[in-house]
Design an enzyme around this catalytic site. Structure first.
Site, mmCIF file in Angstrom:
data_model
loop_
_atom_site.group_PDB
_atom_site.id
_atom_site.type_symbol
_atom_site.label_atom_id
_atom_site.label_comp_id
_atom_site.label_asym_id
_atom_site.label_seq_id
_atom_site.Cartn_x
_atom_site.Cartn_y
_atom_site.Cartn_z
ATOM 1 N N LYS A 46 37.692 55.712 37.509
ATOM 2 C CA LYS A 46 36.582 54.993 38.157
ATOM 3 C C LYS A 46 36.934 54.751 39.631
ATOM 4 C CE LYS A 46 38.554 50.668 36.390
ATOM 5 N NZ LYS A 46 38.478 49.681 35.292
ATOM 6 N N TYR A 265 41.638 39.809 69.016
ATOM 7 C CA TYR A 265 40.474 38.907 68.950
ATOM 8 C C TYR A 265 40.919 37.459 68.789
ATOM 9 C CZ TYR A 265 37.140 42.740 68.486
ATOM 10 O OH TYR A 265 36.374 43.847 68.706
HETATM 11 C C1 LIG Z 1 39.800 49.643 34.728
HETATM 12 C C2 LIG Z 1 39.920 49.664 33.253
HETATM 13 C C3 LIG Z 1 41.031 50.257 32.647
HETATM 14 C C4 LIG Z 1 42.248 50.699 33.422
HETATM 15 O O1 LIG Z 1 42.995 49.546 33.743
HETATM 16 P P1 LIG Z 1 44.372 49.636 34.589
HETATM 17 O O2 LIG Z 1 44.851 48.218 34.610
HETATM 18 O O3 LIG Z 1 43.993 50.138 35.933
HETATM 19 O O4 LIG Z 1 45.265 50.554 33.855
HETATM 20 C C5 LIG Z 1 41.035 50.396 31.262
HETATM 21 N N1 LIG Z 1 39.992 49.930 30.525
HETATM 22 C C6 LIG Z 1 38.921 49.327 31.076
HETATM 23 C C7 LIG Z 1 37.835 48.816 30.198
HETATM 24 C C8 LIG Z 1 38.852 49.163 32.457
HETATM 25 O O5 LIG Z 1 37.801 48.534 32.995
#
Ligand SMILES: *Cc1c(COP(=O)(O)O)cnc(C)c1O
Length: 383
Positions: A46, A265
């Site tokens: 993702k 800034y």
């Molecule tokens: C993002 C996510 C993962 C992966 O988690 P990590 O901590 O990055 O390994 C697995 N399962 C779900 C449902 C997630 O949202």
């Protein structure tokens, strides 16, 4: 090099270079797969594969043997499908209303997390006359997405489960990286009860940190994300993963300021003595977090942003601006730093976890914000 790029000196078309080590990525996936016993190792890709790029990361993992991918959005799934025509792709954020036909068209599987989503997928499958696959998500402690455990147990024998094919039972840890948090055992027990209610359907609970837990809650499939990209899944211990992401930025200009001069800034940093400063071609528009700004005075120990310049750690001076960061390079011998040099912002001791900590956030946020305007290079190192 393509002809259109030939007039650039490698990488100088962009302010900063992002190095992605696909060999390290693959070796991280293999390590997690081996730690997961006999469970299938999927990959969570993702958010553009945590900033590393779906189009390069998914094929690299697929070549290594990864067959199941998880994304959050339909748009991410369509991109993953384009580079992995044979893979199984699950969409964690479920089924937005009215999209079932697009899921079917691209052979994507929703992770159904509510009775409404189950209704909609089951109705679509009935209308199509096809038992399409989906995962069902049970909430064992996050209170975020998924059927509650009582809702889940009540689903047993529900006729809608005959309309589609429940291919995966899923839940998600809330605190898998906290070794002693008792919530983990409660979630494992709740998920085990769900699995017993639906025998024969594969189950998946563990994210990166879950895979390395002592209880080995691997079930049939594990879902690592962060650790694939080099993040530490065991924050109270050494990181077993190889770093995947490196970030370098270029010095645009060097200058010397006098004692009492303010910098950047709103002059949030002042020189206590004569200081030598380097201005880097990177800023918050590149996803580098503004809370890393170096606020205060020179000589103060900085827990804020840091760059490694000619092998030496140099603290940020002043606020991170949109396209520029100023660093105090006084400790670097003058003949070791010049205009055009590359300095390290992620790499060596500046791990993604450390950069996140210095910004008051977590490495996950550093990775997923990695900028779109970096020049990206890919390597395939193998051990
Ligand atoms: C993002 C996510 C993962 C992966 O988690 P990590 O901590 O990055 O390994 C697995 N399962 C779900 C449902 C997630 O949202």
């Amino acid at each position: 090099m393509k002809a259109s790029q030939a007039r650039f000196i490698a990488g100088s078309e962009a302010g900063s270079l992002l190095h992605i080590d696909l060999g390290a990525l693959v070796s991280n996936w293999r390590l997690l797969r081996d730690r997961a016993g006999g469970a299938e190792a999927a990959a969570v890709v993702k958010a553009d594969a945590y900033g590393t790029g779906i189009e390069t990361t998914v094929p690299a993992l697929h070549r290594a043997g990864c067959r199941t991918f998880f994304v959050a959005h339909l748009s991410e799934a369509i991109r993953a499908r384009a580079v992995a025509p044979e893979a199984t792709i699950y969409i964690l954020n479920g089924l937005p209303p009215g999209t079932a036909d697009v899921y079917a068209e691209f052979d994507l599987r929703p992770v159904l997390g509510s009775r409404e989503e189950i209704d909609e997928w089951a109705a679509f499958c009935r209308a199509e006359g096809r038992r399409l696959k989906a995962a069902v998500h049970f909430d064992t402690g996050m209170n975020r997405l998924g059927l509650t455990v009582p809702q889940g147990l009540a689903l047993k024998g529900d006729p809608r489960l005959a309309d589609f094919e429940p291919a995966l039972l899923m839940s998600h840890f809330a605190s898998a990286e906290e070794r002693d948090n008792p919530l983990n055992q409660r979630q494992i027990a709740a998920f085990s009860a769900i699995r017993e209610a639906f025998p024969g359907i594969p189950g998946s609970l563990a994210n990166s940190s879950g895979i390395l837990r002592e209880e080995k809650p691997h079930f049939d499939l594990v879902r690592p994300g962060y650790a694939l990209y080099g993040g530490n899944p065991t924050p109270d211990r050494n990181n077993p993963m190889r770093p995947v992401v490196g970030l370098q930025s270029r010095i645009i200009q060097l200058r010397t300021v006098d004692a009492g001069d303010g910098v950047g800034y709103n002059w949030r940093w002042t020189a206590q003595t004569k200081r030598r400063l380097a201005t880097l071609s990177i800023g918050y528009a590149d996803g580098y977090p503004r809370p890393s700004s170096g606020i205060g005075a020179s000589g103060e120990i900085s827990e804020r942003g840091m760059a490694i310049v000619a092998g030496r750690p140099c603290p940020f001076a002043g606020t991170v601006s949109m396209d520029l960061i100023i660093v105090d390079v006084t400790d670097v011998p003058e003949n070791e730093v010049k205009r055009g040099d590359l300095v390290t912002l992620i790499g060596g001791d500046l791990t993604v976890d450390e950069v996140g900590r210095r910004a008051g956030t977590i490495g996950y946020e550093i990775l997923t914000n990695l900028g779109r305007r970096y020049a990206r290079t890919h390597r395939e190192t193998e051990i």
